[in-house]
Design a protein around this motif. Structure first.
Motif, PDB file in Angstrom:
ATOM      1  N   HIS A 141      -2.721  68.281  39.694  1.00  0.00           N
ATOM      2  CA  HIS A 141      -3.783  67.299  39.939  1.00  0.00           C
ATOM      3  C   HIS A 141      -3.899  67.026  41.431  1.00  0.00           C
ATOM      4  CE1 HIS A 141      -4.886  63.006  40.672  1.00  0.00           C
ATOM      5  NE2 HIS A 141      -5.899  63.337  39.907  1.00  0.00           N
ATOM      6  N   VAL A 142      -5.139  66.922  41.908  1.00  0.00           N
ATOM      7  CA  VAL A 142      -5.422  66.512  43.277  1.00  0.00           C
ATOM      8  C   VAL A 142      -6.224  65.219  43.197  1.00  0.00           C
ATOM      9  CG1 VAL A 142      -6.503  67.122  45.464  1.00  0.00           C
ATOM     10  CG2 VAL A 142      -5.514  68.910  44.036  1.00  0.00           C
ATOM     11  N   PRO A 143      -5.767  64.130  43.831  1.00  0.00           N
ATOM     12  CA  PRO A 143      -6.550  62.890  43.786  1.00  0.00           C
ATOM     13  C   PRO A 143      -7.991  63.138  44.211  1.00  0.00           C
ATOM     14  CG  PRO A 143      -4.400  62.479  44.763  1.00  0.00           C
ATOM     15  CD  PRO A 143      -4.511  63.968  44.614  1.00  0.00           C
ATOM     16  N   PHE A 144      -8.922  62.719  43.384  1.00  0.00           N
ATOM     17  CA  PHE A 144     -10.327  63.010  43.641  1.00  0.00           C
ATOM     18  C   PHE A 144     -10.791  62.424  44.963  1.00  0.00           C
ATOM     19  CE2 PHE A 144     -14.923  62.360  43.127  1.00  0.00           C
ATOM     20  CZ  PHE A 144     -15.315  63.629  42.748  1.00  0.00           C
ATOM     21  N   GLU A 145     -10.280  61.236  45.318  1.00  0.00           N
ATOM     22  CA  GLU A 145     -10.716  60.590  46.556  1.00  0.00           C
ATOM     23  C   GLU A 145     -10.226  61.316  47.800  1.00  0.00           C
ATOM     24  OE1 GLU A 145      -7.170  58.016  45.084  1.00  0.00           O
ATOM     25  OE2 GLU A 145      -8.781  59.252  44.232  1.00  0.00           O
ATOM     26  N   ASN A 146      -9.311  62.284  47.633  1.00  0.00           N
ATOM     27  CA  ASN A 146      -8.794  63.043  48.773  1.00  0.00           C
ATOM     28  C   ASN A 146      -9.632  64.281  49.090  1.00  0.00           C
ATOM     29  OD1 ASN A 146      -6.763  61.187  48.777  1.00  0.00           O
ATOM     30  ND2 ASN A 146      -5.115  62.599  48.205  1.00  0.00           N
ATOM     31  N   CYS A 147     -10.601  64.582  48.232  1.00  0.00           N
ATOM     32  CA  CYS A 147     -11.365  65.831  48.366  1.00  0.00           C
ATOM     33  C   CYS A 147     -12.732  65.594  49.007  1.00  0.00           C
ATOM     34  CB  CYS A 147     -11.565  66.476  47.001  1.00  0.00           C
ATOM     35  SG  CYS A 147     -10.042  66.948  46.164  1.00  0.00           S
ATOM     36  N   ARG A 148     -13.112  66.499  49.893  1.00  0.00           N
ATOM     37  CA  ARG A 148     -14.445  66.506  50.490  1.00  0.00           C
ATOM     38  C   ARG A 148     -14.995  67.926  50.430  1.00  0.00           C
ATOM     39  NH1 ARG A 148     -13.201  62.086  49.789  1.00  0.00           N
ATOM     40  NH2 ARG A 148     -13.327  60.273  51.171  1.00  0.00           N
ATOM     41  N   LEU A 149     -16.305  68.016  50.387  1.00  0.00           N
ATOM     42  CA  LEU A 149     -16.947  69.315  50.249  1.00  0.00           C
ATOM     43  C   LEU A 149     -17.372  69.875  51.602  1.00  0.00           C
ATOM     44  CD1 LEU A 149     -19.214  68.563  47.150  1.00  0.00           C
ATOM     45  CD2 LEU A 149     -17.009  69.753  47.186  1.00  0.00           C
ATOM     46  N   GLU A 150     -17.216  71.178  51.717  1.00  0.00           N
ATOM     47  CA  GLU A 150     -17.647  71.869  52.921  1.00  0.00           C
ATOM     48  C   GLU A 150     -19.175  71.887  52.992  1.00  0.00           C
ATOM     49  OE1 GLU A 150     -16.081  75.996  54.807  1.00  0.00           O
ATOM     50  OE2 GLU A 150     -17.295  76.203  52.988  1.00  0.00           O
ATOM     51  N   GLU A 151     -19.705  71.947  54.198  1.00  0.00           N
ATOM     52  CA  GLU A 151     -21.153  72.066  54.372  1.00  0.00           C
ATOM     53  C   GLU A 151     -21.642  73.397  53.782  1.00  0.00           C
ATOM     54  OE1 GLU A 151     -24.983  70.828  56.065  1.00  0.00           O
ATOM     55  OE2 GLU A 151     -23.158  69.877  55.305  1.00  0.00           O
ATOM     56  N   GLU A 152     -22.822  73.404  53.217  1.00  0.00           N
ATOM     57  CA  GLU A 152     -23.397  74.625  52.657  1.00  0.00           C
ATOM     58  C   GLU A 152     -23.668  75.651  53.759  1.00  0.00           C
ATOM     59  OE1 GLU A 152     -26.927  73.380  50.732  1.00  0.00           O
ATOM     60  OE2 GLU A 152     -25.896  72.277  49.131  1.00  0.00           O
ATOM     61  N   ASP A 153     -23.548  76.912  53.387  1.00  0.00           N
ATOM     62  CA  ASP A 153     -23.888  77.957  54.350  1.00  0.00           C
ATOM     63  C   ASP A 153     -25.385  78.245  54.286  1.00  0.00           C
ATOM     64  OD1 ASP A 153     -24.337  79.482  52.066  1.00  0.00           O
ATOM     65  OD2 ASP A 153     -22.478  80.641  52.251  1.00  0.00           O
ATOM     66  N   ASP A 154     -25.832  79.272  54.966  1.00  0.00           N
ATOM     67  CA  ASP A 154     -27.263  79.581  55.030  1.00  0.00           C
ATOM     68  C   ASP A 154     -27.844  79.931  53.674  1.00  0.00           C
ATOM     69  OD1 ASP A 154     -27.217  79.139  57.729  1.00  0.00           O
ATOM     70  OD2 ASP A 154     -26.921  81.253  58.256  1.00  0.00           O
ATOM     71  N   ASP A 155     -27.001  80.361  52.750  1.00  0.00           N
ATOM     72  CA  ASP A 155     -27.463  80.711  51.405  1.00  0.00           C
ATOM     73  C   ASP A 155     -27.348  79.538  50.433  1.00  0.00           C
ATOM     74  OD1 ASP A 155     -28.015  83.370  52.157  1.00  0.00           O
ATOM     75  OD2 ASP A 155     -25.903  83.925  51.860  1.00  0.00           O
ATOM     76  N   GLY A 156     -26.957  78.368  50.962  1.00  0.00           N
ATOM     77  CA  GLY A 156     -26.821  77.193  50.104  1.00  0.00           C
ATOM     78  C   GLY A 156     -25.553  77.191  49.276  1.00  0.00           C
ATOM     79  N   VAL A 157     -24.562  77.961  49.686  1.00  0.00           N
ATOM     80  CA  VAL A 157     -23.315  78.075  48.936  1.00  0.00           C
ATOM     81  C   VAL A 157     -22.217  77.256  49.610  1.00  0.00           C
ATOM     82  CG1 VAL A 157     -21.513  79.659  48.139  1.00  0.00           C
ATOM     83  CG2 VAL A 157     -23.925  80.376  48.119  1.00  0.00           C
ATOM     84  N   ILE A 158     -21.493  76.493  48.811  1.00  0.00           N
ATOM     85  CA  ILE A 158     -20.321  75.762  49.292  1.00  0.00           C
ATOM     86  C   ILE A 158     -19.093  76.576  48.922  1.00  0.00           C
ATOM     87  CG2 ILE A 158     -18.953  73.649  49.070  1.00  0.00           C
ATOM     88  CD1 ILE A 158     -21.533  72.156  48.443  1.00  0.00           C
ATOM     89  N   GLY A 159     -18.370  77.037  49.917  1.00  0.00           N
ATOM     90  CA  GLY A 159     -17.272  77.953  49.662  1.00  0.00           C
ATOM     91  C   GLY A 159     -15.898  77.316  49.639  1.00  0.00           C
ATOM     92  N   HIS A 160     -15.761  76.094  50.175  1.00  0.00           N
ATOM     93  CA  HIS A 160     -14.426  75.513  50.294  1.00  0.00           C
ATOM     94  C   HIS A 160     -14.431  74.015  49.997  1.00  0.00           C
ATOM     95  CE1 HIS A 160     -14.235  79.192  52.771  1.00  0.00           C
ATOM     96  NE2 HIS A 160     -12.955  79.239  52.411  1.00  0.00           N
ATOM     97  N   VAL A 161     -13.285  73.530  49.578  1.00  0.00           N
ATOM     98  CA  VAL A 161     -13.036  72.097  49.395  1.00  0.00           C
ATOM     99  C   VAL A 161     -11.970  71.703  50.408  1.00  0.00           C
ATOM    100  CG1 VAL A 161     -12.214  70.304  47.829  1.00  0.00           C
ATOM    101  CG2 VAL A 161     -13.613  72.194  46.946  1.00  0.00           C
ATOM    102  N   VAL A 162     -12.227  70.621  51.130  1.00  0.00           N
ATOM    103  CA  VAL A 162     -11.316  70.146  52.181  1.00  0.00           C
ATOM    104  C   VAL A 162     -10.532  68.953  51.656  1.00  0.00           C
ATOM    105  CG1 VAL A 162     -11.136  69.279  54.541  1.00  0.00           C
ATOM    106  CG2 VAL A 162     -12.903  70.968  53.951  1.00  0.00           C
ATOM    107  N   VAL A 163      -9.216  68.972  51.826  1.00  0.00           N
ATOM    108  CA  VAL A 163      -8.343  67.931  51.282  1.00  0.00           C
ATOM    109  C   VAL A 163      -7.547  67.276  52.401  1.00  0.00           C
ATOM    110  CG1 VAL A 163      -6.441  67.429  49.681  1.00  0.00           C
ATOM    111  CG2 VAL A 163      -8.151  69.167  49.084  1.00  0.00           C
TER     112      VAL A 163
END
Length: 391
Positions: free
Chosen positions: A113-135
């Motif tokens: 389990h990863v605490p949900f409040e610890n997660c942030r989303l990476e900015e979308e790339d030019d194709d609108g794809v989010i490739g990573h989650v930042v913790v």
């Protein structure tokens, strides 16, 4: 009134781009989930409702007890432990996050389990794809390790690829990391708002009411602890006895003739203030005090706030049972619980789908997973049909 003339509501969650970390902020200050939890936990009614929701989402755990008892990460957590924490995150945020890791063959070997409040989303790339989650362990930067605060920066965040159990994808990520010993795994980020989207949780609609609920609790506390609750004031001419000492001389007790007594709060209630005056009075005068009790001043507000919070969580019947406005019987209580089990079915299915995806790609024979039925969440209260006697 035409919709164009109505007052425009404020945006509930501002999402901006934080270029220094390459993430989308969750709220203008990037602390929306942390603020939500603070408000909920400060509200007696709000916390009660969220904890009840968490309990019902968790249910009686997964149907497979053998799977629930399996240790699934390097810290010794069981599948049941992970499920409990995910259910709590679903209750607060309508989302959850899981970290998975793989062996060299691209098979899953751990889930945590990863605490949900610890997660942030990476900015979308030019194709609108989010490739990573930042913790980060604490986006407020208050958490300490070794006596030093873990500030938010590139050196303290961890970046994980989004969950993709395809063996080819995993093996390419392992190679890019420089080998299995350097590979950190992936993050499965799931919310009711959709894939890789910050959710607007159910609690958001009543955050104002929860903040008001906290304020009402403070007023009640101060009314009891700090209100002026003196019984009255005894007025005498200076030098006139207000009592007798042990020898009957009529001298005043030093403690009693203090100019002011501590007259605030429950532990000092109904004391008498003693005041000496210079004018000639024939006899002591007792002046009663009229105290102000503020409990009734907020009765309507308290009822309205409480009802709004219960309604937001679809727990109105629990609220009515609490107030005694409907009769209370064992059968009625069971019906209310069964009804609320249906309210959280969607959240339970979200959890089950995630577990099924993970365990279907687990290292073969490493855990007792036999199929989708193993990861279904057992409702806290079984339906009437489950209790029916078979023919």
């Amino acid at each position: 009134m035409n919709v164009k003339r109505t007052k425009k509501p404020e945006t509930r969650v501002d999402v901006r781009y934080l270029s220094s970390l390459g993430i989308k902020t969750y709220g203008a200050d990037n602390l929306y989930p942390q603020t939500v939890r603070d408000i909920v936990e400060s509200s007696p009614t709000g916390r009660t409702c969220v904890e009840r929701r968490s309990t019902y989402i968790e249910g009686n755990g997964l149907f497979s007890q053998a799977l629930s008892d399996c240790v699934c990460d390097t810290k010794g957590s069981t599948v049941d432990d992970v499920h409990h924490l995910c259910a709590e995150d679903m209750a607060y945020y309508d989302g959850f996050a899981l970290h998975v890791n793989y062996n060299i063959l691209g098979q899953i070997v751990s889930v945590a389990h990863v605490p949900f409040e610890n997660c942030r989303l990476e900015e979308e790339d030019d194709d609108g794809v989010i490739g990573h989650v930042v913790v980060h362990p604490d986006w407020r930067g208050r958490k300490t390790r070794g006596g030093k605060a873990v500030k938010v920066g590139l050196e303290t965040i961890e970046v994980f690829p989004v969950f993709n159990p395809s063996p080819e994808v995993v093996q390419s990520q392992i190679q890019a990391a420089g080998g299995i010993e350097f590979y950190k795994g992936q993050i499965l980020y799931s919310t009711k708002a959709g894939r890789l989207t910050y959710p607007l949780p159910l609690v958001d609609v009543v955050l104002t009411d929860m903040s008001t609920d906290e304020g009402l609790s403070n007023v009640n506390n101060r009314n009891v602890r700090n209100n002026f609750l003196a019984a009255g004031m005894l007025v005498t001419k200076r030098g006139q006895s207000s009592g007798s000492d042990e020898e009957g001389s009529g001298s005043s007790d030093d403690g009693f003739t203090e100019e002011f007594e501590k007259l605030q709060g429950d532990t000092n209630s109904l004391n008498i203030m003693h005041a000496e005056i210079e004018t000639d009075e024939d006899k002591p005068e007792f002046v009663p005090f009229k105290t102000n009790n503020y409990d009734k001043e907020f009765t309507a507000t308290t009822a309205s706030v409480t009802d709004n919070i219960y309604a937001a969580f679809n727990q109105e019947t629990f609220g009515r049972l609490r107030k005694g406005s409907i009769g209370f019987t064992g059968e009625l209580a069971a019906d209310v619980k069964r009804e609320y089990c249906e309210q959280v079915c969607k959240q339970q299915r979200m959890l089950s789908r995630a577990y099924r995806t993970i365990f279907s790609h687990w290292e073969p024979n490493a855990i007792p997973y036999t199929g989708a039925g193993d990861v279904a969440v057992e409702p806290l209260v079984k339906s009437i049909a489950d209790h029916a006697t078979p023919d």
